[in-house]
Design an enzyme around this catalytic site. Sequence first.
Site: not given
Length: 484
Positions: A54, A57-59, A61, A78, A188
């Site tokens: 997947g 926004g930050f990278g 996996a 990740k 979260d």
Amino acid sequence: MQLYCTRPSCPRPVNQFDDLDNHSALKKAQQKYCTSCGMELFLSGRYLSERLLGQGGFGSAFLARDRYTPTLRHCVVKLFQPSSSLGPKQLQMAQMLFEREAEVLEQLGNQHPQIPNLYAFFPLVVPSLRSDQCEEYFYLVQEFIDGEDFGKILHRRGPLSEKAVRAVLVSMLQVLAFVHQHGTIHRDIKPSNIMKGRNNELYLLDFGAVKQVTVGPGSGQSTGIYTTGYAPPEQMSGGQVFPSTDLYALAVTCVVLLTNQPTAELFDSYTHTWRWQEQHQVSPGLAAVLNRMLQATPNSRYQSADEALAALTREAGKMSVPNPSFPAQISPSPAAAAPSPLASPSPTAPPAPSATLLPTSRLSSLPAFLGAAAFTGVEGGLLAIAIFSLLGTTLLGSGTWLGLMIILIILQLRRIIERLDLLVIAGISGAAVLLLPRLQQVILPVSGGQPMQTVLMLAILAGLSTVAIAVLFRLIFRLVSRLI
């Protein structure tokens, strides 16, 4: 063996190396490079990415294998690669959160069986494709949990039973008690961040938004990273976060699992209250615990996960915490299992059909249920009289009336009409039929010169008939639910 290039801009990331199919040769092999972009494929010399899991926004996996373990153990890699639109301060914050996730996993994962372990955290500097300069990537390698997250479970099989949700609540409260005791707030909690493993254990995932609590003024300020609908008011406003911040998000997660409805459908923004019990009835004890966890102000909630666990135990009338094991019959779908090294990801299975037509009705409380049934019958009768009169025929018969009833029910289920809307609509349509002679034509032959009284009588009879049918349906539904 198939290896997947982790460079975000790689035009053809899939690489095939037949010489790596032999495990002995794989462990002795020299570094391999992407045939398209030249990126290193043996990350840190040992982690081999197989496929993309997947992107966010930050990278990204990736599902990977560790070639220096006897079983080529699966793991998750990740990659930290934030959007180029981030400013310097945002980029610095994003990198800090990525590094913090590694720190928290290293601290907590190896100490608690329901938090993934950290295997490695390292940078990688490689030549850029677009210039003579180099690009730097940061990687985090963690334990791979073979299972299915609750976002997918909810989509596949629909709402969960009270027993299953109670198990989730107890298990996650126990994990959060450990997390909070170590000075960390997850920030979260949501269905997709809770995983049910194939070993029937529940895991808390994604510590990328964690907040490590320190002593000092303003040290608990939120960074604005949260999931809308699950975050409490203090987090959404950028204020200080607390252990009760996670409890609020966990309660929202539980009511979503119970109702299979989006948070926007469960939260009344006009009164700032959660109305989930209108859609699903649970035992009073569980409802009381969830409602307190859902309070808008942090000091109105339980102040710790241990306190919430104790309250859940008291409400259940037991001397110890309920068994947190998750019901075995709700297991991950075959599509959720880890694929073979050369397999492509399986598509998500469609939702399983529900056992009843309306398993989580919005009209679950008895007064609201009977009121809605009466409105549906009366309004359906009035509309039928009006439509039959305008068309000048009754040949359409009960089929049209039934169709009108179904439309009215759908409008109520979707909350397009509700509460006072029911009285207003019934009043307007009733007045129209009673005051406009043209809308009374269908009952004139049998009204005996009293069309208004006949209209009212027919509407009331339709309402009472619908209430009787609804009560019968409810009794049958309750009986069948107990039997199965």
